[in-house]
Design a protein around this motif. Structure first.
Motif, PDB file in Angstrom:
ATOM      1  N   VAL A 252       0.846  -1.187   0.000  1.00 15.85           N
ATOM      2  CA  VAL A 252       0.000   0.000   0.000  1.00 15.85           C
ATOM      3  C   VAL A 252       0.884   1.240   0.000  1.00 15.85           C
ATOM      4  O   VAL A 252       1.827   1.345   0.791  1.00 15.85           O
ATOM      5  CB  VAL A 252      -0.927   0.011   1.235  1.00 15.85           C
ATOM      6  CG1 VAL A 252      -1.589   1.372   1.416  1.00 15.85           C
ATOM      7  CG2 VAL A 252      -1.979  -1.084   1.108  1.00 15.85           C
ATOM      8  N   GLN A 253       0.606   2.162  -0.891  1.00 19.70           N
ATOM      9  CA  GLN A 253       1.295   3.451  -0.950  1.00 19.70           C
ATOM     10  C   GLN A 253       0.262   4.532  -0.653  1.00 19.70           C
ATOM     11  O   GLN A 253      -0.781   4.586  -1.306  1.00 19.70           O
ATOM     12  CB  GLN A 253       1.912   3.656  -2.333  1.00 19.70           C
ATOM     13  CG  GLN A 253       2.586   5.005  -2.539  1.00 19.70           C
ATOM     14  CD  GLN A 253       3.505   4.989  -3.739  1.00 19.70           C
ATOM     15  OE1 GLN A 253       4.525   4.308  -3.742  1.00 19.70           O
ATOM     16  NE2 GLN A 253       3.153   5.737  -4.778  1.00 19.70           N
ATOM     17  N   MET A 254       0.547   5.400   0.326  1.00 23.09           N
ATOM     18  CA  MET A 254      -0.470   6.388   0.702  1.00 23.09           C
ATOM     19  C   MET A 254       0.118   7.630   1.346  1.00 23.09           C
ATOM     20  O   MET A 254       1.191   7.603   1.944  1.00 23.09           O
ATOM     21  CB  MET A 254      -1.488   5.754   1.659  1.00 23.09           C
ATOM     22  CG  MET A 254      -0.921   5.231   2.954  1.00 23.09           C
ATOM     23  SD  MET A 254      -2.169   4.435   4.033  1.00 23.09           S
ATOM     24  CE  MET A 254      -2.894   5.878   4.826  1.00 23.09           C
ATOM     25  N   ASN A 255      -0.604   8.720   1.182  1.00 20.31           N
ATOM     26  CA  ASN A 255      -0.362   9.947   1.935  1.00 20.31           C
ATOM     27  C   ASN A 255      -1.119   9.821   3.256  1.00 20.31           C
ATOM     28  O   ASN A 255      -2.054   9.028   3.374  1.00 20.31           O
ATOM     29  CB  ASN A 255      -0.854  11.157   1.145  1.00 20.31           C
ATOM     30  CG  ASN A 255      -0.267  12.450   1.662  1.00 20.31           C
ATOM     31  OD1 ASN A 255       0.376  12.484   2.710  1.00 20.31           O
ATOM     32  ND2 ASN A 255      -0.495  13.532   0.938  1.00 20.31           N
ATOM     33  N   CYS A 256      -0.712  10.563   4.257  1.00 21.37           N
ATOM     34  CA  CYS A 256      -1.354  10.512   5.569  1.00 21.37           C
ATOM     35  C   CYS A 256      -1.652  11.915   6.073  1.00 21.37           C
ATOM     36  O   CYS A 256      -0.983  12.881   5.693  1.00 21.37           O
ATOM     37  CB  CYS A 256      -0.453   9.807   6.587  1.00 21.37           C
ATOM     38  SG  CYS A 256      -0.089   8.096   6.204  1.00 21.37           S
ATOM     39  N   VAL A 257      -2.638  12.019   6.942  1.00 18.95           N
ATOM     40  CA  VAL A 257      -2.944  13.272   7.627  1.00 18.95           C
ATOM     41  C   VAL A 257      -2.260  13.204   8.988  1.00 18.95           C
ATOM     42  O   VAL A 257      -2.638  12.377   9.824  1.00 18.95           O
ATOM     43  CB  VAL A 257      -4.461  13.466   7.806  1.00 18.95           C
ATOM     44  CG1 VAL A 257      -4.747  14.795   8.510  1.00 18.95           C
ATOM     45  CG2 VAL A 257      -5.179  13.385   6.471  1.00 18.95           C
ATOM     46  N   PRO A 258      -1.244  14.035   9.235  1.00 21.48           N
ATOM     47  CA  PRO A 258      -0.522  13.940  10.503  1.00 21.48           C
ATOM     48  C   PRO A 258      -1.440  14.043  11.720  1.00 21.48           C
ATOM     49  O   PRO A 258      -2.222  14.984  11.844  1.00 21.48           O
ATOM     50  CB  PRO A 258       0.454  15.116  10.441  1.00 21.48           C
ATOM     51  CG  PRO A 258       0.690  15.317   8.975  1.00 21.48           C
ATOM     52  CD  PRO A 258      -0.648  15.046   8.345  1.00 21.48           C
ATOM     53  N   GLY A 259      -1.356  13.052  12.581  1.00 24.96           N
ATOM     54  CA  GLY A 259      -2.096  13.053  13.828  1.00 24.96           C
ATOM     55  C   GLY A 259      -3.537  12.609  13.748  1.00 24.96           C
ATOM     56  O   GLY A 259      -4.203  12.504  14.780  1.00 24.96           O
ATOM     57  N   ASN A 260      -4.047  12.324  12.540  1.00 26.39           N
ATOM     58  CA  ASN A 260      -5.463  11.996  12.380  1.00 26.39           C
ATOM     59  C   ASN A 260      -5.632  10.498  12.107  1.00 26.39           C
ATOM     60  O   ASN A 260      -5.698  10.047  10.962  1.00 26.39           O
ATOM     61  CB  ASN A 260      -6.076  12.815  11.246  1.00 26.39           C
ATOM     62  CG  ASN A 260      -7.588  12.749  11.223  1.00 26.39           C
ATOM     63  OD1 ASN A 260      -8.180  11.746  11.588  1.00 26.39           O
ATOM     64  ND2 ASN A 260      -8.220  13.826  10.789  1.00 26.39           N
ATOM     65  N   LYS A 261      -5.704   9.720  13.175  1.00 19.35           N
ATOM     66  CA  LYS A 261      -5.800   8.269  13.011  1.00 19.35           C
ATOM     67  C   LYS A 261      -7.082   7.862  12.290  1.00 19.35           C
ATOM     68  O   LYS A 261      -7.068   6.925  11.476  1.00 19.35           O
ATOM     69  CB  LYS A 261      -5.731   7.590  14.378  1.00 19.35           C
ATOM     70  CG  LYS A 261      -4.366   7.681  15.049  1.00 19.35           C
ATOM     71  CD  LYS A 261      -4.354   6.898  16.357  1.00 19.35           C
ATOM     72  CE  LYS A 261      -3.017   7.008  17.050  1.00 19.35           C
ATOM     73  NZ  LYS A 261      -2.961   6.258  18.320  1.00 19.35           N
ATOM     74  N   THR A 262      -8.167   8.551  12.569  1.00 17.24           N
ATOM     75  CA  THR A 262      -9.439   8.180  11.955  1.00 17.24           C
ATOM     76  C   THR A 262      -9.368   8.243  10.440  1.00 17.24           C
ATOM     77  O   THR A 262      -9.753   7.295   9.730  1.00 17.24           O
ATOM     78  CB  THR A 262     -10.574   9.084  12.460  1.00 17.24           C
ATOM     79  OG1 THR A 262     -10.675   8.946  13.881  1.00 17.24           O
ATOM     80  CG2 THR A 262     -11.903   8.713  11.818  1.00 17.24           C
ATOM     81  N   GLU A 263      -8.864   9.351   9.903  1.00 17.12           N
ATOM     82  CA  GLU A 263      -8.775   9.515   8.455  1.00 17.12           C
ATOM     83  C   GLU A 263      -7.757   8.565   7.844  1.00 17.12           C
ATOM     84  O   GLU A 263      -7.977   8.002   6.763  1.00 17.12           O
ATOM     85  CB  GLU A 263      -8.424  10.963   8.106  1.00 17.12           C
ATOM     86  CG  GLU A 263      -9.565  11.940   8.290  1.00 17.12           C
ATOM     87  CD  GLU A 263     -10.784  11.568   7.450  1.00 17.12           C
ATOM     88  OE1 GLU A 263     -10.611  11.322   6.231  1.00 17.12           O
ATOM     89  OE2 GLU A 263     -11.893  11.516   8.003  1.00 17.12           O
ATOM     90  N   ASN A 264      -6.636   8.388   8.514  1.00 16.36           N
ATOM     91  CA  ASN A 264      -5.604   7.508   7.971  1.00 16.36           C
ATOM     92  C   ASN A 264      -6.053   6.053   7.926  1.00 16.36           C
ATOM     93  O   ASN A 264      -5.788   5.339   6.950  1.00 16.36           O
ATOM     94  CB  ASN A 264      -4.323   7.649   8.794  1.00 16.36           C
ATOM     95  CG  ASN A 264      -3.713   9.036   8.674  1.00 16.36           C
ATOM     96  OD1 ASN A 264      -3.832   9.694   7.648  1.00 16.36           O
ATOM     97  ND2 ASN A 264      -3.060   9.493   9.730  1.00 16.36           N
ATOM     98  N   LEU A 265      -6.739   5.605   8.958  1.00 14.14           N
ATOM     99  CA  LEU A 265      -7.232   4.223   8.962  1.00 14.14           C
ATOM    100  C   LEU A 265      -8.330   4.023   7.923  1.00 14.14           C
ATOM    101  O   LEU A 265      -8.421   2.959   7.304  1.00 14.14           O
ATOM    102  CB  LEU A 265      -7.726   3.839  10.351  1.00 14.14           C
ATOM    103  CG  LEU A 265      -6.674   3.778  11.463  1.00 14.14           C
ATOM    104  CD1 LEU A 265      -7.297   3.333  12.774  1.00 14.14           C
ATOM    105  CD2 LEU A 265      -5.514   2.866  11.090  1.00 14.14           C
ATOM    106  N   LYS A 266      -9.146   5.052   7.740  1.00 12.04           N
ATOM    107  CA  LYS A 266     -10.198   4.965   6.719  1.00 12.04           C
ATOM    108  C   LYS A 266      -9.580   4.792   5.328  1.00 12.04           C
ATOM    109  O   LYS A 266     -10.025   3.948   4.531  1.00 12.04           O
ATOM    110  CB  LYS A 266     -11.059   6.229   6.762  1.00 12.04           C
ATOM    111  CG  LYS A 266     -12.173   6.258   5.730  1.00 12.04           C
ATOM    112  CD  LYS A 266     -12.970   7.555   5.840  1.00 12.04           C
ATOM    113  CE  LYS A 266     -14.061   7.626   4.772  1.00 12.04           C
ATOM    114  NZ  LYS A 266     -14.827   8.911   4.857  1.00 12.04           N
ATOM    115  N   LYS A 267      -8.545   5.591   5.041  1.00 15.66           N
ATOM    116  CA  LYS A 267      -7.896   5.480   3.728  1.00 15.66           C
ATOM    117  C   LYS A 267      -7.207   4.120   3.582  1.00 15.66           C
ATOM    118  O   LYS A 267      -7.315   3.467   2.541  1.00 15.66           O
ATOM    119  CB  LYS A 267      -6.872   6.596   3.543  1.00 15.66           C
ATOM    120  CG  LYS A 267      -6.143   6.539   2.207  1.00 15.66           C
ATOM    121  CD  LYS A 267      -5.112   7.637   2.082  1.00 15.66           C
ATOM    122  CE  LYS A 267      -5.744   8.995   1.901  1.00 15.66           C
ATOM    123  NZ  LYS A 267      -4.728  10.043   1.613  1.00 15.66           N
TER     124      LYS A 267
END
Length: 269
Positions: free
Chosen positions: A10-25
Motif C-alpha cells: 500500500v502506498q499512501m499519503n497521511c494526515v498527521p495526527g489523524n488516526k481516523t482519516e488515515n485508517l479509513k484510507k
C-alpha cells in the motif's frame, strides 16, 4: 500447499495526527488489494499517525496489542489475510517510544519488530530495538525491516539466514534519496535470494519532508514485479516461493557466506 500467492504493498499519503482519516484510507486500499486476491498486505511506516508528528509522539503512541492492532486484526479476520504496518509504540518503561512494525493475521497479533537503525532525528524520538524475529505465517516466513534499514544489508542477511522467504519494508522514505531506495530494495532481494515488499509513503509533511513513493515488489533475482506511481495506490503481484530456493542455488550467496570470518572482522572494528 501452493507455493504461489498474491502479495500487496500500500502506498499512501497521511494526515498527521489523524488516526481516523488515515485508517479509513488504509482500509479502502487494503480492501482493493483483497479484491485482487492479496494474502499478505504491507502498509507504510507510521501509516496511522503520519511521520512528522514528533511533538505528539507520546500522545499518539499505543500499547501493542492496542487500538490499531485491534483494527488490523478485525480486517484480517474478515478477509482471511495478513497485514504488516508500523505504529508508534509505548514501551513498558514510561517515556520510551518505539517505531514498531506489527504483523497481524486472522487470529490477531502475530508479533512485532522494533526499528533498530534509526534515521537522523529519530534517534531523539525513539528507543532502538534489539531483535530480528522471523514470523512463520504458514504459507511463508516473513522478516521485517523498516525504511532506512533498507540500506543496512546486515539486517536482511540475518533474516534470510534465519529462514525468511520474504522481507517487508514499511517505509516513510524521502524523495530526495530515491536513488538509494531504487538500488537497495533490489539489492536486498538479489543478495539474499528472497522477495522484498517495500511499502512507502507519499505526500509532504511540515512543508519540508517529501516522501518518495515508488513502493514495489521485487523478486529474488532483483527484478521489480510491480511498482506504484500514484499518491494513494496499492500494487499486487503473484509471487512463487519456489523461486527462493532455486535462486539461492543459482547464486549461492547464503551457502558461501563465511560467517566466522565476518564475525572476526566485526569484532576487530
Amino acid at each position: 500447499m501452493s507455493s504461489k500467492l498474491k502479495v500487496a504493498a500500500v502506498q499512501m499519503n497521511c494526515v498527521p495526527g489523524n488516526k481516523t482519516e488515515n485508517l479509513k484510507k488504509a482500509k479502502g486500499l487494503i480492501e482493493e488489494a483483497v479484491g485482487q486476491g492479496a494474502k499478505l498486505i504491507v502498509l507504510p511506516e507510521l501509516f496511522n499517525t503520519g511521520y512528522r508528528v514528533e511533538e505528539y509522539d507520546m500522545d499518539l503512541a499505543e500499547t501493542i496489542p492496542g487500538p490499531t492492532t485491534d483494527w488490523m486484526g478485525e480486517l484480517c479476520r474478515e478477509n482471511g489475510i495478513y497485514a504488516v504496518g508500523c505504529v508508534l509504540e509505548n514501551g513498558n518503561t514510561a517515556g520510551l517510544v518505539y517505531d514498531t512494525a506489527v504483523v497481524v493475521g486472522p487470529g490477531g497479533l502475530v508479533g512485532t519488530y522494533r526499528k533498530i537503525h534509526l534515521w537522523d532525528a529519530e534517534n531523539t524520538r525513539f528507543t532502538k530495538g534489539e531483535d530480528f524475529p522471523v514470523f512463520n505465517l504458514g504459507f511463508a516466513r516473513v522478516g521485517v525491516q523498516i525504511c532506512y534499514e533498507v540500506g543496512f544489508p546486515e539486517g536482511t542477511r540475518i533474516l534470510a539466514l534465519n529462514g525468511a522467504d520474504i522481507v517487508v519494508f514499511p517505509s516513510a522514505f524521502g524523495k530526495a534519496r530515491l536513488y538509494a531506495w531504487d538500488v537497495a530494495t533490489r539489492s536486498r532481494a538479489l543478495e539474499n535470494g528472497l522477495y522484498v515488499i517495500a511499502s512507502n509513503r507519499t505526500g509532504t509533511e511540515k512543508g519540508e519532508t517529501t516522501f518518495g513513493g515508488m513502493s514495489r515488489i521485487v523478486n529474488p533475482q532483483g527484478l521489480v514485479l510491480a511498482e506504484a506511481t500514484r499518491e494513494d495506490e496499492m500494487i499486487v503481484s503473484e509471487v512463487d516461493l519456489n523461486l527462493v530456493a532455486r535462486q539461492r542455488r543459482t547464486i549461492p550467496y547464503l551457502r558461501d557466506f563465511n560467517k566466522s570470518v565476518i564475525l572476526k572482522g566485526l569484532s576487530s572494528c
